[in-house]
Motif scaffolding. Structure first.
Motif, PDB file in Angstrom:
ATOM      1  N   PRO A  95     124.958 -27.839   3.890  1.00 14.60           N
ATOM      2  CA  PRO A  95     124.435 -27.521   5.231  1.00 14.60           C
ATOM      3  C   PRO A  95     122.916 -27.427   5.205  1.00 14.60           C
ATOM      4  O   PRO A  95     122.309 -27.092   4.184  1.00 14.60           O
ATOM      5  CB  PRO A  95     125.082 -26.154   5.527  1.00 14.60           C
ATOM      6  N   GLY A  96     122.308 -27.738   6.334  1.00 18.82           N
ATOM      7  CA  GLY A  96     120.857 -27.643   6.403  1.00 18.82           C
ATOM      8  C   GLY A  96     120.290 -28.424   7.569  1.00 18.82           C
ATOM      9  O   GLY A  96     121.024 -28.950   8.411  1.00 18.82           O
ATOM     10  N   ILE A  97     118.962 -28.494   7.611  1.00 17.94           N
ATOM     11  CA  ILE A  97     118.240 -29.241   8.628  1.00 17.94           C
ATOM     12  C   ILE A  97     117.741 -30.539   7.999  1.00 17.94           C
ATOM     13  O   ILE A  97     117.115 -30.517   6.936  1.00 17.94           O
ATOM     14  CB  ILE A  97     117.054 -28.432   9.178  1.00 17.94           C
ATOM     15  N   TYR A  98     118.025 -31.664   8.645  1.00 17.28           N
ATOM     16  CA  TYR A  98     117.696 -32.971   8.082  1.00 17.28           C
ATOM     17  C   TYR A  98     116.730 -33.714   8.997  1.00 17.28           C
ATOM     18  O   TYR A  98     116.964 -33.819  10.204  1.00 17.28           O
ATOM     19  CB  TYR A  98     118.966 -33.804   7.888  1.00 17.28           C
ATOM     20  N   LYS A  99     115.653 -34.215   8.408  1.00 19.50           N
ATOM     21  CA  LYS A  99     114.696 -35.026   9.138  1.00 19.50           C
ATOM     22  C   LYS A  99     115.151 -36.477   9.095  1.00 19.50           C
ATOM     23  O   LYS A  99     115.430 -37.022   8.026  1.00 19.50           O
ATOM     24  CB  LYS A  99     113.296 -34.895   8.526  1.00 19.50           C
ATOM     25  N   ILE A 100     115.215 -37.113  10.259  1.00 26.06           N
ATOM     26  CA  ILE A 100     115.710 -38.478  10.373  1.00 26.06           C
ATOM     27  C   ILE A 100     114.526 -39.433  10.458  1.00 26.06           C
ATOM     28  O   ILE A 100     113.674 -39.311  11.344  1.00 26.06           O
ATOM     29  CB  ILE A 100     116.622 -38.636  11.607  1.00 26.06           C
ATOM     30  N   GLU A 101     114.465 -40.375   9.534  1.00 22.87           N
ATOM     31  CA  GLU A 101     113.353 -41.316   9.500  1.00 22.87           C
ATOM     32  C   GLU A 101     113.489 -42.378  10.584  1.00 22.87           C
ATOM     33  O   GLU A 101     112.507 -42.814  11.175  1.00 22.87           O
ATOM     34  CB  GLU A 101     113.270 -41.972   8.115  1.00 22.87           C
ATOM     35  N   ASN A 102     114.725 -42.823  10.835  1.00 22.04           N
ATOM     36  CA  ASN A 102     114.957 -43.828  11.863  1.00 22.04           C
ATOM     37  C   ASN A 102     115.116 -43.128  13.211  1.00 22.04           C
ATOM     38  O   ASN A 102     115.128 -41.895  13.288  1.00 22.04           O
ATOM     39  CB  ASN A 102     116.209 -44.635  11.513  1.00 22.04           C
ATOM     40  N   ASP A 103     115.270 -43.886  14.286  1.00 26.82           N
ATOM     41  CA  ASP A 103     115.466 -43.262  15.594  1.00 26.82           C
ATOM     42  C   ASP A 103     116.908 -43.404  16.069  1.00 26.82           C
ATOM     43  O   ASP A 103     117.180 -43.209  17.253  1.00 26.82           O
ATOM     44  CB  ASP A 103     114.501 -43.854  16.630  1.00 26.82           C
ATOM     45  N   LYS A 104     117.809 -43.709  15.140  1.00 25.58           N
ATOM     46  CA  LYS A 104     119.224 -43.857  15.520  1.00 25.58           C
ATOM     47  C   LYS A 104     120.099 -43.409  14.366  1.00 25.58           C
ATOM     48  O   LYS A 104     119.976 -43.900  13.243  1.00 25.58           O
ATOM     49  CB  LYS A 104     119.512 -45.315  15.901  1.00 25.58           C
ATOM     50  N   ILE A 105     121.004 -42.464  14.639  1.00 25.05           N
ATOM     51  CA  ILE A 105     121.923 -41.972  13.628  1.00 25.05           C
ATOM     52  C   ILE A 105     123.216 -41.530  14.308  1.00 25.05           C
ATOM     53  O   ILE A 105     123.184 -40.966  15.408  1.00 25.05           O
ATOM     54  CB  ILE A 105     121.309 -40.803  12.827  1.00 25.05           C
ATOM     55  N   THR A 106     124.356 -41.790  13.681  1.00 25.19           N
ATOM     56  CA  THR A 106     125.645 -41.402  14.236  1.00 25.19           C
ATOM     57  C   THR A 106     126.093 -40.079  13.626  1.00 25.19           C
ATOM     58  O   THR A 106     125.560 -39.628  12.605  1.00 25.19           O
ATOM     59  CB  THR A 106     126.707 -42.468  13.951  1.00 25.19           C
ATOM     60  N   ILE A 107     127.098 -39.477  14.243  1.00 23.89           N
ATOM     61  CA  ILE A 107     127.606 -38.200  13.736  1.00 23.89           C
ATOM     62  C   ILE A 107     128.251 -38.375  12.368  1.00 23.89           C
ATOM     63  O   ILE A 107     128.164 -37.493  11.506  1.00 23.89           O
ATOM     64  CB  ILE A 107     128.601 -37.576  14.746  1.00 23.89           C
ATOM     65  N   LEU A 108     128.856 -39.545  12.115  1.00 19.62           N
ATOM     66  CA  LEU A 108     129.440 -39.806  10.800  1.00 19.62           C
ATOM     67  C   LEU A 108     128.350 -39.907   9.736  1.00 19.62           C
ATOM     68  O   LEU A 108     128.522 -39.417   8.609  1.00 19.62           O
ATOM     69  CB  LEU A 108     130.267 -41.090  10.839  1.00 19.62           C
ATOM     70  N   GLU A 109     127.235 -40.532  10.074  1.00 19.14           N
ATOM     71  CA  GLU A 109     126.124 -40.630   9.124  1.00 19.14           C
ATOM     72  C   GLU A 109     125.520 -39.255   8.857  1.00 19.14           C
ATOM     73  O   GLU A 109     125.114 -38.954   7.728  1.00 19.14           O
ATOM     74  CB  GLU A 109     125.062 -41.586   9.659  1.00 19.14           C
ATOM     75  N   ALA A 110     125.455 -38.422   9.881  1.00 18.79           N
ATOM     76  CA  ALA A 110     124.919 -37.067   9.710  1.00 18.79           C
ATOM     77  C   ALA A 110     125.799 -36.247   8.775  1.00 18.79           C
ATOM     78  O   ALA A 110     125.297 -35.501   7.925  1.00 18.79           O
ATOM     79  CB  ALA A 110     124.801 -36.375  11.066  1.00 18.79           C
ATOM     80  N   ILE A 111     127.110 -36.389   8.915  1.00 20.25           N
ATOM     81  CA  ILE A 111     128.028 -35.689   8.022  1.00 20.25           C
ATOM     82  C   ILE A 111     127.870 -36.213   6.602  1.00 20.25           C
ATOM     83  O   ILE A 111     127.974 -35.464   5.622  1.00 20.25           O
ATOM     84  CB  ILE A 111     129.474 -35.850   8.526  1.00 20.25           C
ATOM     85  N   GLY A 112     127.585 -37.510   6.476  1.00 25.56           N
ATOM     86  CA  GLY A 112     127.319 -38.073   5.160  1.00 25.56           C
ATOM     87  C   GLY A 112     126.069 -37.465   4.528  1.00 25.56           C
ATOM     88  O   GLY A 112     126.032 -37.213   3.323  1.00 25.56           O
ATOM     89  N   LEU A 113     125.022 -37.218   5.331  1.00 28.65           N
ATOM     90  CA  LEU A 113     123.822 -36.563   4.811  1.00 28.65           C
ATOM     91  C   LEU A 113     124.135 -35.178   4.270  1.00 28.65           C
ATOM     92  O   LEU A 113     123.529 -34.730   3.292  1.00 28.65           O
ATOM     93  CB  LEU A 113     122.765 -36.455   5.915  1.00 28.65           C
ATOM     94  N   ALA A 114     125.081 -34.491   4.892  1.00 24.29           N
ATOM     95  CA  ALA A 114     125.469 -33.146   4.469  1.00 24.29           C
ATOM     96  C   ALA A 114     126.544 -33.174   3.392  1.00 24.29           C
ATOM     97  O   ALA A 114     127.196 -32.156   3.144  1.00 24.29           O
ATOM     98  CB  ALA A 114     125.948 -32.337   5.671  1.00 24.29           C
TER      99      ALA A 114
END
Length: 257
Positions: free
Chosen positions: A151-170
């Motif tokens: 868990p945490g706060i993630y900075k996104i480099e691109n301007d498009k991200i899906t909820i599945l990709e966000a869960i992958g970051l976590a």
């Protein structure tokens, strides 16, 4: 033998039931396709911070349209220095104050549209004949909380991200995360809205939060197993009684075996 067979069948059925709770997109058929809305990236909102860089064949002409680099000390021991590009903060009315061009209305545009607008203004005003304008978000962040591995706060480099990709970051959900009821909190113009998503269903592609926006918060709630474990840990006396019952059961088995 019949008793063992019944136990085995119960274990098999329990396993099947459990797997349906944790498998993602389980109603998607092999080779099937799902049409989703084309997303051109997040749009600019008040309080966003934008990086806008103007360049051309003659660098001297572009200098007046670019903010200076901020130099700061990165370490006290090595005395190393780093440079950071300053950004434009969008005010409450959705404007930025751009060099020479003045106040520009930017809210509601995506970064490509803003770049094109500035480019056309520079050409129209005969300031630069061959401008190249690059716009990026400097504050695109999302938060992922709850039953995920990181868990945490993630900075996104691109301007498009899906909820599945966000869960992958976590690092994905833990085994105790409830996949059927993911909560996404979104704030737009001071109004907070909540959306629920079922990761097990292909309906996720039709959700308004399939593509995330700046400052979205994803919360994964614990399933019943983790919730029950939490209640047991909070109630120490209940844990003592469970341990005592387990001990008595073991003794009974040894005595009457």
């Amino acid at each position: 033998m019949k008793f063992k067979l019944i136990i085995l069948m119960c274990c098999v059925f329990a396993s099947c039931k459990t797997s349906k709770k944790i498998i993602y997109l389980q109603d998607v058929d092999d080779g099937s396709s799902e049409k989703i809305e084309i997303n051109s990236g997040i749009v600019i909102q008040p309080k966003d911070v934008l990086s806008i860089v103007v360049s051309c064949k003659n660098p001297e002409l572009a200098v007046a349209f670019n903010l200076p680099l901020l130099t700061y000390q990165a370490g006290s021991e090595t005395m190393s220095y780093m440079q950071q590009l300053l950004g434009y903060t969008v005010d409450e009315e959705g404007n930025i104050d751009f060099p020479i061009l003045g106040k520009l209305k930017v809210s509601g545009l995506n970064r490509l549209q803003l770049s094109e607008m500035i480019k056309q203004k520079l050409i129209k005003e005969n300031m630069i004949k061959d401008p190249v304008v690059t716009t990026n978000f400097m504050n695109f962040r999302i938060s992922v909380l709850g039953e995920v591995h990181a868990p945490g706060i993630y900075k996104i480099e691109n301007d498009k991200i899906t909820i599945l990709e966000a869960i992958g970051l976590a690092k994905d959900l833990t085994i105790y995360g409830k996949r059927s009821n993911i909560l996404v909190q979104r704030e737009i113009n001071g109004i907070i809205t909540f959306h629920r998503v079922d990761l097990r269903s292909e309906e996720i592609y039709n959700s308004p939060v399939y593509y995330l926006q700046q400052n979205d918060v994803i919360y994964v709630e614990p399933n019943r197993t983790m919730a029950a474990r939490s209640r047991i840990n909070e109630n120490k006396s209940l844990g003592v009684w469970i341990s005592l019952a387990s001990l008595l059961t073991s003794m009974a088995v040894l005595i009457f075996k």
